[in-house]
Design an enzyme around this catalytic site. Structure first.
Site: not given
Ligand code: PLP
Length: 413
Positions: A233, A207, A210, A371, A130
């Protein structure tokens, strides 16, 4: 096939009723929300936790002797403990509240990596990141005369592990890698990748934006050095997220921003900073956000990580199968292991047009570059349609998506 009402490991009817925003019509059609990778809807438990804070306990934290301030402080610090527990961290002092994943990555770049990045050094990321795990490193590399290196991915959307090993060098100062790709749905072999980097003494930032909504997370088992995620999220509010960092790293790191609450004492001659995590939380924090995030994580835990992963895996498999039956449909990303999101294109129809047609039918998907422009370029497309799933989705939602895609086909035939 996951029936909307039949018993699954998740009590689906109950879950669905927990999300008031889903109970509405858009353009005269029942809302079908398939954009959870951008942000999830919020359960009543989260709305109530935030409402309760503002109605009863609203005060600033860490500063007041009065009752409301003490209540707010306890709730805020308990939220930190809730995040620590959800991530499986050892110590709540390893949890820094941030605005979200983006700020958490910027914090690591500015405070952990900057002091150890010299001219000619390298930062290693993957081709599916991202923008928030690309641009902070570009800024830092430009400032320090360092180089950003990129692990390539294959046509399916898996990182090429041999290339990863080859790119790890004596100059690599950090690996920054997404656990789950928001654009492709790829679940990276993150444990293996962390172990490989560690075998060469290189720290790893994960990261987790998600991953946290979809997978069970255990940072001790992963052995990651840092993990960033966003509350919104994972069924929590916007404007709050967290950085997990190993205590030994956080203790070494200088402040990221200066201001109130991050100091022990200030004089014009010398300021003494707080210990982590408060050292990194300058100014009045997002108190209500942290409380809402704790409620969201508790909600997810109540459903059970395995039940959530299982429900979403079956949805993703079903959606993949049915979308591919639409004439001209092509998946963008078909990695061995995927979670949460399905990216695709329909020959001859721009993703934005598909998004608009679906919206007219009440179906919310994301159409664009997500993104992640470099990964779009890798596949030779400027945009995709992305349907992404949450605990509240069912086969009925997939049917609505597929009906909308057939409509798009007819309109553009
Ligand atoms: N990383 C990934 C994989 C994402 O999907 C996102 C948001 O879509 C981010 C980072 C950035 O998250 P935020 O905008 O909440 O900081």
């Amino acid at each position: 096939m996951i029936p909307a009402t039949a018993a699954t490991a998740l009590d689906f009817a109950r879950v669905r009723a927990d999300f008031p925003a889903l109970d509405q019509e858009v353009h005269g059609r029942p809302l079908v929300y398939l954009d959870s990778a951008a942000t999830t809807q919020k359960p009543t438990a989260v709305l109530e936790a935030i409402d309760n804070f503002y109605r009863r306990d609203c005060a600033n934290v860490h500063r007041g002797v009065h009752t409301l301030s003490q209540r707010a402080t306890v709730a805020y610090e308990s939220a930190r403990t809730a995040v620590k527990e959800h991530l499986g961290a050892r110590d709540s002092r390893e949890i820094v509240f941030t605005r979200g994943t983006t700020e958490a990555i910027n914090l690591v770049a500015a405070s952990f990596v900057r002091p150890r990045l010299g001219a000619g050094d390298e930062v290693l990321i993957s081709a599916m990141e991202h923008h928030s795990n690309i641009v902070p490193w570009q800024l830092l590399c430009a400032e320090r005369g360092a180089n950003l290196r990129v692990i390539p991915i294959d046509d399916r959307g898996d990182v090429i592990l041999e290339e990863y090993e080859r790119l790890l060098s004596e100059r690599t100062r950090i690996v920054g890698i997404t656990w789950v790709s928001n654009a492709l749905g790829t679940v990276n072999p993150i444990r293996e990748m962390i172990a490989t980097a560690h075998s060469r003494g290189i720290p790893v930032l994960v990261d987790g934006a998600q991953a946290v909504p979809h997978l069970a997370v255990d940072v001790v088992e992963l052995d990651c050095d840092f993990l960033a995620f966003s509350g919104h999220k994972a069924y929590g509010p916007t404007g709050i997220g967290a950085l997990y960092g190993k205590r030994a790293h956080l203790l070494e790191m200088p402040p990221y921003q200066g201001g109130g609450d991050m100091i022990l004492s200030v004089s014009f001659e010398r300021t003494v900073y707080q210990e982590p995590p408060h050292r990194f939380e300058a100014g009045t924090p997002n108190i209500a956000g942290a409380i809402g995030l704790a409620a969201a994580l508790s909600y997810l835990e109540g459903l059970g990580a395995e039940a959530v992963a299982d429900h979403e895996r079956r949805l993703l498999d079903e959606a993949t199968r049915k979308v591919l039956e639409v004439p001209g449909a092509r998946l963008i990303g078909s990695a061995r292991h995927r979670a949460g999101a399905l990216s695709f294109v329909l020959d001859g129809i721009h993703p934005h047009d598909i998004g608009t047609i679906l919206d007219a039918e009440g179906v919310a998907v994301r159409a664009g570059h997500h993104c992640a422009q470099p990964v779009m370029k890798r596949y030779g497309v400027s945009a995709t349609v992305r349907a992404s799933f949450g605990v509240y989705n069912s086969s009925d939602d997939i049917e609505a998506l597929v009906r909308g895609l057939h409509t798009a086909r007819e309109v553009f035939s």
